[in-house]
Every structure is written in structure tokens, then in C-alpha cells.
Design a protein around this motif. Structure first.
Motif, PDB file in Angstrom:
ATOM      1  N   LYS A  96      98.342  10.116  40.990  1.00  0.00           N
ATOM      2  CA  LYS A  96      96.953   9.657  41.098  1.00  0.00           C
ATOM      3  C   LYS A  96      95.993  10.825  40.902  1.00  0.00           C
ATOM      4  N   SER A  97      94.937  10.561  40.146  1.00  0.00           N
ATOM      5  CA  SER A  97      93.899  11.565  39.954  1.00  0.00           C
ATOM      6  C   SER A  97      92.555  10.887  39.762  1.00  0.00           C
ATOM      7  N   GLU A  98      91.546  11.484  40.340  1.00  0.00           N
ATOM      8  CA  GLU A  98      90.188  11.006  40.086  1.00  0.00           C
ATOM      9  C   GLU A  98      89.809  11.456  38.678  1.00  0.00           C
ATOM     10  N   PRO A  99      89.408  10.533  37.803  1.00  0.00           N
ATOM     11  CA  PRO A  99      89.165  10.911  36.414  1.00  0.00           C
ATOM     12  C   PRO A  99      88.060  11.947  36.223  1.00  0.00           C
ATOM     13  N   ASP A 100      87.121  12.025  37.158  1.00  0.00           N
ATOM     14  CA  ASP A 100      86.081  13.048  37.010  1.00  0.00           C
ATOM     15  C   ASP A 100      86.597  14.431  37.411  1.00  0.00           C
ATOM     16  N   ALA A 101      87.719  14.480  38.148  1.00  0.00           N
ATOM     17  CA  ALA A 101      88.333  15.760  38.510  1.00  0.00           C
ATOM     18  C   ALA A 101      89.384  16.175  37.481  1.00  0.00           C
TER      19      ALA A 101
END
Length: 144
Positions: free
Chosen positions: A7-12
Motif C-alpha cells: 500500500k502506498s499513498e499515490p501523492d507520496a
């Protein structure tokens, strides 16, 4: 076989960013959860995993593979924290969002449904191949 979800925040750090790293991939750094770290310690070279955009989008967008075994996280001040390196393998043709995953009875036991906060989590073989099919991947990449 072993399958995973990253999982990753797309803005990060987005799927597009991982794809831009090419065959060398990217250290999956910054994970500060013992269960997620322990999952990475179990990974083998070539293991496949879903790349999941959290917060914004909340959907499975690609398949990545482990390209370096667990090693010290270069962003950590403490040797307790380890990570693997992953690289992009294939885009998901029709991304599957969290609402659709939660609504599907075949995925009711998926860790993403039961513990959505865990950033690196196992995915069963059945879940992996089922989601791949639902997302339009008829011949998904397999873990060794």
C-alpha cells in the motif's frame, strides 16, 4: 507460492513512480509496523504483489515483484527496520477499488478488508488470481 499487497499513498509514492524506476526497482522503505516488516522478511525474489493506492483512489492499480530480499531500511535510524525492493511488472487493466473488494463475498476474508491499515500484507493464491481475473488480467504473472 506467495503473494502480497503493497500500500502506498499515490501523492507520496505512486504506481507511476515505481514504473519510472525500471528494472532496478525501489526500496520499499519507511515501513514502521512490525507485522508489515515481518511480512517483508518472508518474501522471496520474484514474489508478486498488488500495488495498492491508499487514501486517494483506494484501488489495486498494478502488480509488482520483489527484486531484493529484506535488508536494512536506508531511511531508518534503527536496524530493527528492514525492507525489500520491488519493481513494477504490469498495469492492472481495470483497477479494482476497495468498495468493490469489500462488496465481493469471495474476498470477505482478505486482510485488506479485515485490517485495511496494514501497509504490507499477504494475499492468498485464491484472492490473487480472483482479483487478477476481475481486473482483466487473464494470464497474470505468478510467484515462483
Amino acid at each position: 507460492m506467495a503473494y502480497w499487497l503493497f500500500k502506498s499513498e499515490p501523492d507520496a509514492f505512486s504506481w507511476e513512480k515505481l514504473k519510472s524506476k525500471g528494472k532496478d526497482g525501489q526500496e520499499w522503505d519507511g515501513v514502521r509496523n512490525y507485522a508489515a516488516r515481518n511480512n517483508m522478511r518472508l518474501m522471496k525474489i520474484g514474489d508478486k504483489g498488488f500495488f495498492y493506492h491508499s487514501n486517494e483512489g483506494k484501488e489495486v492499480v498494478g502488480i509488482a515483484e520483489v527484486c531484493a530480499l529484506a535488508h536494512p531500511d536506508s531511511t531508518a535510524d534503527n536496524p530493527t527496520w528492514e525492507c525489500v525492493d520491488i519493481r513494477a511488472v504490469v498495469d492492472i487493466p481495470k483497477p479494482m477499488n476497495l468498495d468493490d473488494i469489500k462488496a465481493d463475498p469471495k474476498l470477505a476474508e482478505m486482510i485488506l478488508v479485515k485490517n485495511s491499515r496494514l501497509s504490507v500484507q499477504p494475499v492468498t493464491d485464491e484472492e490473487y488470481f480472483y482479483i487478477c481475473k476481475k481486473c482483466g488480467l487473464d494470464n497474470p504473472p505468478k510467484s515462483p
